[in-house]
Design a protein around this motif. Structure first.
Motif, short mmCIF file in Angstrom:
data_model
loop_
_atom_site.label_atom_id
_atom_site.label_comp_id
_atom_site.label_asym_id
_atom_site.label_seq_id
_atom_site.Cartn_x
_atom_site.Cartn_y
_atom_site.Cartn_z
N GLY A 8 -58.36 -13.48 -35.71
CA GLY A 8 -57.54 -14.24 -36.63
C GLY A 8 -56.23 -13.62 -37.06
N ASP A 9 -55.58 -14.29 -38.01
CA ASP A 9 -54.27 -13.89 -38.51
C ASP A 9 -54.41 -13.28 -39.88
OD1 ASP A 9 -52.70 -14.96 -36.38
OD2 ASP A 9 -53.22 -16.96 -37.12
N LEU A 10 -53.29 -12.73 -40.36
CA LEU A 10 -53.24 -12.26 -41.74
C LEU A 10 -53.50 -13.43 -42.67
CD1 LEU A 10 -49.98 -10.15 -41.76
CD2 LEU A 10 -52.12 -9.39 -42.73
N SER A 25 -49.65 -20.70 -37.67
CA SER A 25 -49.06 -19.38 -37.87
C SER A 25 -48.32 -18.98 -36.59
CB SER A 25 -50.15 -18.36 -38.16
OG SER A 25 -50.91 -18.13 -36.99
N GLU A 62 -48.18 -4.72 -41.42
CA GLU A 62 -47.59 -5.85 -40.71
C GLU A 62 -46.72 -6.68 -41.65
OE1 GLU A 62 -50.51 -7.22 -37.43
OE2 GLU A 62 -51.69 -6.76 -39.18
N ASP A 103 -46.67 -9.80 -34.97
CA ASP A 103 -47.16 -8.52 -35.46
C ASP A 103 -48.03 -7.86 -34.40
OD1 ASP A 103 -46.22 -7.85 -38.01
OD2 ASP A 103 -47.31 -9.56 -38.84
N VAL A 104 -48.18 -6.55 -34.52
CA VAL A 104 -48.81 -5.81 -33.44
C VAL A 104 -50.27 -6.18 -33.21
CG1 VAL A 104 -49.22 -3.80 -34.92
CG2 VAL A 104 -49.14 -3.50 -32.48
N ARG A 140 -60.96 -10.19 -41.47
CA ARG A 140 -60.71 -9.82 -40.08
C ARG A 140 -61.46 -8.55 -39.68
NH1 ARG A 140 -54.49 -9.12 -39.53
NH2 ARG A 140 -54.73 -9.69 -37.36
N PRO A 157 -58.32 -21.44 -33.77
CA PRO A 157 -59.53 -21.69 -34.54
C PRO A 157 -59.58 -23.14 -35.02
CG PRO A 157 -58.07 -20.11 -35.68
CD PRO A 157 -57.39 -20.52 -34.42
N VAL A 197 -51.53 -9.13 -33.68
CA VAL A 197 -51.51 -10.45 -33.05
C VAL A 197 -50.99 -10.32 -31.62
CG1 VAL A 197 -50.62 -12.79 -33.24
CG2 VAL A 197 -51.19 -11.53 -35.30
N ARG A 210 -49.98 -19.25 -29.03
CA ARG A 210 -51.16 -19.72 -28.29
C ARG A 210 -50.97 -21.16 -27.83
NH1 ARG A 210 -55.86 -16.41 -29.20
NH2 ARG A 210 -55.38 -14.82 -30.73
N GLN A 244 -53.78 -9.58 -29.44
CA GLN A 244 -54.58 -10.77 -29.14
C GLN A 244 -53.93 -11.58 -28.01
OE1 GLN A 244 -54.55 -12.90 -32.84
NE2 GLN A 244 -56.01 -11.55 -33.85
#
Lengths: 329, 322
Positions: A279-281, B156, A51, B186-187, A296, B142, B189, B162, B192
């Motif tokens: 979550g995110d990177l 982010s 990513e 990104d894929v 993650r 979160p 995300v 969101r 999600q």
């Protein structure tokens, strides 16, 4: 196995970033590529996936010396490229070429298509006559699907797909042994993407070039590549032959990445099991301790926080960096 | 028969440019029922975004829409801004591709969200804050309570999208228009956000228009699909049927040129030759005629209208009547 064309050995790339905290400037080390190793054989296509921010473009640029390596070796036919002086490197440079993501931005707007494609020839073959150069340019244009009568047009007169063909023509005109493609179809529409993918595939086959194909699009990588390297936060987490990687991914990140790609078919897509990652990177400036994926990862436990798992062979040509690779799946 | 939630008829969008008037959307007609999810797919320049910006009354200053767009029984085209503002943001909401440019960087997320509820629903500030925070938490930010008073730059990309969804859903709209909501992500995300959209749809029963260039994104979510090419709808039908047996050659070609992860083919992709036409110089007949493998004489001279070709299915192609 035959001797490899390219052998990348524990390559490191770091960027020093200035931090703003406190009175005196401090520098943070960003490990964009962290001890990545792989080999590439002649005529082989290696996909590099991951990513944004995983270091895939930086890795490719470090191999071509477009960014300096902080450590490790890049062996090209046994010679370490990172140690060569500029002149010696430039003589090798013609053997590996690169195609960039944004086709229009990669072309000089003040040069005609013909001049762009001829430039590498004029640099490396000044002895060629004008007629010979022109003939070579026209032949290359035909080979990538451009009409040679457009030789005097400027980049803005071409569409995105055609600009990418110009970029490819410029890269292959010297008949390199290695072509690095950095997201070459990501800026293009689906119908144009298919044209460029078919073209790259044919060129690779006909010319026997080795290719490094960088993409975030797993479906395209699966279609084009013989082997695939998966990166996460600058680290190699899995490397395997394409068929094996997609049929039996061992790293939980690879599994999640494959599961996240939607299939364009409602009959299939609605019945797939989804592994939705939390979550995110994490920020590459403050990577997690131990395994970079543990924040993650559905499988993470105490061991993962303590040490970075080594990239170990799981099968003869399949390596994976996961403490639990044996247990997962 | 009752009126659909959104009824678009004969919608044209034209932009005045120095090179002349550019037709971006041509004679689009589509009805959307309450609670339904319709995917609109097309390549860049196909008019998919402009058609729905026209629905929202958000066209650029040089754009002009004509035709009819009726939402909950009321005509939207030609309204003044004040009366549009009573509908959009409340009954009709839109989220965009790039969440950074759609959030105001100078205002905290909490301020941007509470404002919506105070303006549209007349809530007082504590009530608006409580409801906004509840939604921000619901869309999976979160530590929502901590992040509520942050500025967008601290979020982010996935969190911003969101937050945009939370903001769009504040007033419980009957229709949510999502324009490439996952393209910038990104894929992992993207997966999600798509899962979240599916959940929110079940909870709120809002109708969704999902605009995208990615057939995969539509496959998981849409009940019906509309395919656009060169400003016009060329095919409409139930998602399962359109993917399984496309009626328009362009739909077929688009599916053929899409690489599928579940089909490890190594053969050539069925690429479409050429490129979409310049909207300033559309061919007199079918806009796809110069790239279509099945073009015949009639396609060059006569523009095929979108017509019913099977129950619930429509296509704009002369082959269906030949």
């Amino acid at each position: 196995m035959t001797a490899s064309l390219l052998s990348v050995d524990k390559l490191d790339v770091r960027f020093a970033l200035r931090a703003r905290r406190g009175l005196l400037p401090t520098w943070i080390d960003l490990r964009a590529v962290d001890s990545v190793s792989f080999t590439l054989g002649a005529g082989e296509t290696l996909g590099i996936v991951g990513e944004s921010g995983c270091g895939k473009s930086t890795l490719a640029r470090a191999i071509l010396r477009l960014v300096p390596a902080a450590g490790g070796r890049v062996l090209w036919l046994g010679e370490d490229l990172t140690k060569l002086d500029d002149d010696a490197f430039r003589r090798q440079r013609r053997e590996f070429q690169i195609v960039f993501q944004d086709p229009l931005a990669a072309l000089d707007p003040r040069m005609t298509a013909g001049a762009i494609i001829a430039e590498p020839l004029r640099t490396f073959h000044p002895e060629l006559s004008r007629a010979a150069t022109e003939a070579k340019v026209a032949a290359t244009m035909r080979d990538v699907g451009l009409a040679p009568e457009h030789i005097n047009r400027y980049p803005h007169e071409f569409s995105g797909g055609q600009c990418q063909r110009i970029g490819i023509a410029r890269a292959i005109v010297l008949e390199p042994k290695l072509l690095v493609c950095d997201e070459p179809v990501s800026a293009l529409d689906v119908s144009i993407q298919a044209q460029i993918i078919n073209l790259l595939k044919r060129l690779q086959r006909d010319r026997g070039m080795a290719m490094i194909f960088i993409s975030h699009n797993l479906a395209v990588v699966q279609h084009l590549c013989h082997r695939v390297l998966v990166l996460y936060l600058g680290k190699a987490v899995e490397l395997a032959p394409t068929e094996r990687l997609f049929a039996r991914p061992l790293h939980p990140y690879t599994q999640a990445l494959i599961a996240a790609v939607p299939v364009p078919d409602p009959a299939v897509e609605r019945h797939r099991t989804k592994v939705v990652l939390r979550g995110d990177l994490p920020s590459p400036l403050a990577p997690p301790s131990g395994c970079p994926f543990r924040t993650r990862c559905p499988e993470a436990d105490a061991v993962c926080a303590q040490s970075m798992p080594a990239l170990l062979p799981a099968a003869s040509d399949h390596t994976v960096a996961c403490h639990h690779a044996g247990r997962v799946r | 028969m009752t009126e659909p939630l959104l009824a678009i008829q004969g919608l044209d969008v034209r932009f005045a440019t120095p090179d002349g008037e550019v037709p971006a959307v041509r004679d689009v007609g589509l009805a959307i029922e309450p609670g339904e999810c319709v995917g609109i797919v097309g390549e860049s320049g196909s008019g998919k975004t402009q058609a729905f910006l026209a629905v929202m009354g958000l066209l650029a200053a040089n754009g002009r829409a004509s035709g009819s767009v009726r939402f909950e029984g009321e005509e939207l085209l030609g309204r003044d801004r004040a009366s549009l503002d009573r509908i959009r943001g409340r009954r009709l909401a839109m989220v965009f591709q790039d969440p950074m440019t759609s959030l105001n960087p100078y205002l905290t997320v909490s301020r941007q969200m509470t404002e919506v509820l105070m303006v549209h629903q007349g809530l007082d500030e504590p009530a608006a804050r409580a409801e906004s925070l509840r939604l921000l938490d619901r869309v999976g930010i979160p530590d929502a309570a901590q992040r509520f008073d942050h500025y967008p730059h601290a979020y982010s990309g996935g969190m911003r999208q969101r937050a945009m969804l939370a903001m769009a859903l504040l007033c419980r709209p009957a229709l949510l228009i999502a324009d490439e909501p996952t393209t910038a992500l990104d894929v992992t995300v993207q997966a999600q956000i798509l899962a979240l959209l599916a959940e929110l749809r079940r909870e709120t029963n809002a109708a969704i228009v999902l605009i995208t260039h990615d057939l995969g994104v539509i496959a998981g979510l849409a009940d019906r699909v509309g395919v656009m090419y060169a400003g016009a709808l060329v095919e409409v039908g139930p998602a399962a049927a359109v993917f399984a047996s496309p009626r328009h050659p362009y739909t077929r070609a688009l599916l053929g040129s899409t690489v599928r992860l579940d089909r490890a083919g190594t053969g050539d992709l069925v690429a479409i030759d050429g490129q979409p036409p310049n909207p300033l110089r559309l061919p007199p007949g079918c806009a796809f005629s110069d790239r279509c493998p099945q073009t015949f004489a009639r396609c060059l001279g006569e523009r095929p209208p979108l017509r019913d070709v099977a129950p619930a299915r429509a296509a704009a192609c002369h082959l269906d009547t030949a």
